[in-house]
Design a protein around this motif. Structure first.
Motif, PDB file in Angstrom:
ATOM      1  N   LEU A   1       0.807  -1.220   0.000  1.00  0.00           N
ATOM      2  CA  LEU A   1       0.000   0.000   0.000  1.00  0.00           C
ATOM      3  C   LEU A   1       0.845   1.278   0.000  1.00  0.00           C
ATOM      4  N   THR A   2       2.015   1.240   0.615  1.00  0.00           N
ATOM      5  CA  THR A   2       2.830   2.449   0.728  1.00  0.00           C
ATOM      6  C   THR A   2       3.888   2.594  -0.361  1.00  0.00           C
ATOM      7  N   SER A   3       4.371   1.480  -0.924  1.00  0.00           N
ATOM      8  CA  SER A   3       5.545   1.574  -1.800  1.00  0.00           C
ATOM      9  C   SER A   3       5.470   0.827  -3.124  1.00  0.00           C
ATOM     10  N   LEU A   4       4.644  -0.192  -3.236  1.00  0.00           N
ATOM     11  CA  LEU A   4       4.715  -1.062  -4.412  1.00  0.00           C
ATOM     12  C   LEU A   4       3.597  -0.858  -5.435  1.00  0.00           C
ATOM     13  N   ARG A   5       2.435  -0.521  -5.013  1.00  0.00           N
ATOM     14  CA  ARG A   5       1.298  -0.381  -5.924  1.00  0.00           C
ATOM     15  C   ARG A   5       1.471   0.835  -6.830  1.00  0.00           C
ATOM     16  N   PHE A   6       0.747   0.833  -7.957  1.00  0.00           N
ATOM     17  CA  PHE A   6       0.698   2.033  -8.783  1.00  0.00           C
ATOM     18  C   PHE A   6      -0.140   3.076  -8.043  1.00  0.00           C
ATOM     19  N   PRO A   7       0.135   4.364  -8.252  1.00  0.00           N
ATOM     20  CA  PRO A   7      -0.568   5.394  -7.478  1.00  0.00           C
ATOM     21  C   PRO A   7      -2.043   5.581  -7.836  1.00  0.00           C
ATOM     22  N   HIS A   8      -2.469   5.184  -9.030  1.00  0.00           N
ATOM     23  CA  HIS A   8      -3.849   5.466  -9.458  1.00  0.00           C
ATOM     24  C   HIS A   8      -4.881   4.685  -8.655  1.00  0.00           C
ATOM     25  N   THR A   9      -4.842   3.383  -8.729  1.00  0.00           N
ATOM     26  CA  THR A   9      -5.809   2.559  -7.997  1.00  0.00           C
ATOM     27  C   THR A   9      -5.250   1.164  -7.778  1.00  0.00           C
ATOM     28  N   GLU A  10      -5.814   0.477  -6.803  1.00  0.00           N
ATOM     29  CA  GLU A  10      -5.384  -0.877  -6.490  1.00  0.00           C
ATOM     30  C   GLU A  10      -6.498  -1.634  -5.800  1.00  0.00           C
ATOM     31  N   SER A  11      -6.350  -2.945  -5.776  1.00  0.00           N
ATOM     32  CA  SER A  11      -7.194  -3.812  -4.976  1.00  0.00           C
ATOM     33  C   SER A  11      -6.331  -5.001  -4.571  1.00  0.00           C
ATOM     34  N   HIS A  12      -6.614  -5.546  -3.417  1.00  0.00           N
ATOM     35  CA  HIS A  12      -5.890  -6.742  -2.995  1.00  0.00           C
ATOM     36  C   HIS A  12      -6.792  -7.589  -2.102  1.00  0.00           C
ATOM     37  N   ARG A  13      -6.424  -8.836  -1.988  1.00  0.00           N
ATOM     38  CA  ARG A  13      -7.176  -9.787  -1.167  1.00  0.00           C
ATOM     39  C   ARG A  13      -6.176 -10.594  -0.362  1.00  0.00           C
ATOM     40  N   LEU A  14      -6.459 -10.773   0.916  1.00  0.00           N
ATOM     41  CA  LEU A  14      -5.588 -11.534   1.806  1.00  0.00           C
ATOM     42  C   LEU A  14      -6.218 -12.876   2.122  1.00  0.00           C
ATOM     43  N   ARG A  15      -5.378 -13.913   2.167  1.00  0.00           N
ATOM     44  CA  ARG A  15      -5.832 -15.249   2.573  1.00  0.00           C
ATOM     45  C   ARG A  15      -4.840 -15.780   3.582  1.00  0.00           C
ATOM     46  N   LEU A  16      -5.341 -16.312   4.672  1.00  0.00           N
ATOM     47  CA  LEU A  16      -4.489 -16.841   5.725  1.00  0.00           C
ATOM     48  C   LEU A  16      -4.882 -18.278   6.009  1.00  0.00           C
TER      49      LEU A  16
ATOM     50  N   SER B   1      -3.125 -22.127   7.837  1.00  0.00           N
ATOM     51  CA  SER B   1      -2.235 -22.495   8.937  1.00  0.00           C
ATOM     52  C   SER B   1      -0.766 -22.532   8.520  1.00  0.00           C
ATOM     53  N   ASP B   2      -0.485 -22.857   7.258  1.00  0.00           N
ATOM     54  CA  ASP B   2       0.906 -23.000   6.814  1.00  0.00           C
ATOM     55  C   ASP B   2       1.305 -22.031   5.698  1.00  0.00           C
ATOM     56  N   ARG B   3       0.382 -21.155   5.304  1.00  0.00           N
ATOM     57  CA  ARG B   3       0.654 -20.266   4.172  1.00  0.00           C
ATOM     58  C   ARG B   3      -0.275 -19.056   4.222  1.00  0.00           C
ATOM     59  N   ALA B   4       0.270 -17.912   3.819  1.00  0.00           N
ATOM     60  CA  ALA B   4      -0.527 -16.688   3.697  1.00  0.00           C
ATOM     61  C   ALA B   4      -0.337 -16.168   2.279  1.00  0.00           C
ATOM     62  N   GLU B   5      -1.377 -15.550   1.735  1.00  0.00           N
ATOM     63  CA  GLU B   5      -1.310 -15.037   0.370  1.00  0.00           C
ATOM     64  C   GLU B   5      -1.902 -13.638   0.290  1.00  0.00           C
ATOM     65  N   MET B   6      -1.280 -12.825  -0.554  1.00  0.00           N
ATOM     66  CA  MET B   6      -1.859 -11.550  -0.926  1.00  0.00           C
ATOM     67  C   MET B   6      -1.951 -11.536  -2.451  1.00  0.00           C
ATOM     68  N   HIS B   7      -3.169 -11.519  -2.961  1.00  0.00           N
ATOM     69  CA  HIS B   7      -3.416 -11.377  -4.392  1.00  0.00           C
ATOM     70  C   HIS B   7      -3.580  -9.878  -4.635  1.00  0.00           C
ATOM     71  N   PHE B   8      -3.033  -9.385  -5.737  1.00  0.00           N
ATOM     72  CA  PHE B   8      -3.060  -7.935  -5.947  1.00  0.00           C
ATOM     73  C   PHE B   8      -3.263  -7.568  -7.405  1.00  0.00           C
ATOM     74  N   VAL B   9      -3.783  -6.372  -7.596  1.00  0.00           N
ATOM     75  CA  VAL B   9      -3.917  -5.750  -8.915  1.00  0.00           C
ATOM     76  C   VAL B   9      -3.809  -4.245  -8.707  1.00  0.00           C
ATOM     77  N   SER B  10      -3.138  -3.584  -9.638  1.00  0.00           N
ATOM     78  CA  SER B  10      -3.021  -2.136  -9.564  1.00  0.00           C
ATOM     79  C   SER B  10      -2.930  -1.571 -10.974  1.00  0.00           C
ATOM     80  N   LEU B  11      -3.513  -0.414 -11.167  1.00  0.00           N
ATOM     81  CA  LEU B  11      -3.557   0.252 -12.467  1.00  0.00           C
ATOM     82  C   LEU B  11      -2.866   1.607 -12.342  1.00  0.00           C
TER      83      LEU B  11
END
Length: 128
Positions: free
Chosen positions: A82-97, A99-109
């Motif tokens: 959110l602070t450094s990697l996404r494009f400045p225009h817009t973004e969306s992400h989804r978190l999944r947690l 027991s043995d793995r966490a994921e962040m799916h992301f898209v940014s324009l």
């Protein structure tokens, strides 16, 4: 895919063009640099790659440090997204947690008609 994230992904992909070439290479480098510096992530475990598939242009695999639980590692990755990697225009992400793995799916324009980036950050737990 969750509905709001899926809808945002479709909209951004329709509004832009997939990041490629130097733009995608720069994003890969930025992810590698920023995630490797997070105290919650084992910097030596960070591997970042790219594909030609518009729905997943980037993938990241990494491991939480032994003293960090997956929830905290995931929140740290989300914060740097959110602070450094996404494009400045817009973004969306989804978190999944799990027991043995966490994921962040992301898209940014970057802007309408400009580049978009899609991907996943997969964080595994450090083996005990």
């Amino acid at each position: 895919m969750s509905e709001p994230f899926a809808a945002a992904t479709v909209e951004m992909m329709r509004s832009g063009i997939p990041a490629s070439g130097h733009v995608l290479a720069r994003m890969v480098g930025e992810f590698e640099t920023h995630l490797s510096k997070l105290p919650e992530i084992d910097g030596a475990s960070v591997v970042v790659g790219s594909t030609d598939a518009p729905e997943r242009l980037m993938w990241v695999a990494c491991r939480a440090t032994p003293e960090t639980d997956l929830r905290r590692a995931l929140r740290a990755v989300e914060a740097v997204w959110l602070t450094s990697l996404r494009f400045p225009h817009t973004e969306s992400h989804r978190l999944r947690l799990r027991s043995d793995r966490a994921e962040m799916h992301f898209v940014s324009l970057a802007a309408a008609g400009r580049y978009f980036v899609t991907g996943i950050v997969a964080i595994s737990a450090t083996a005990a």
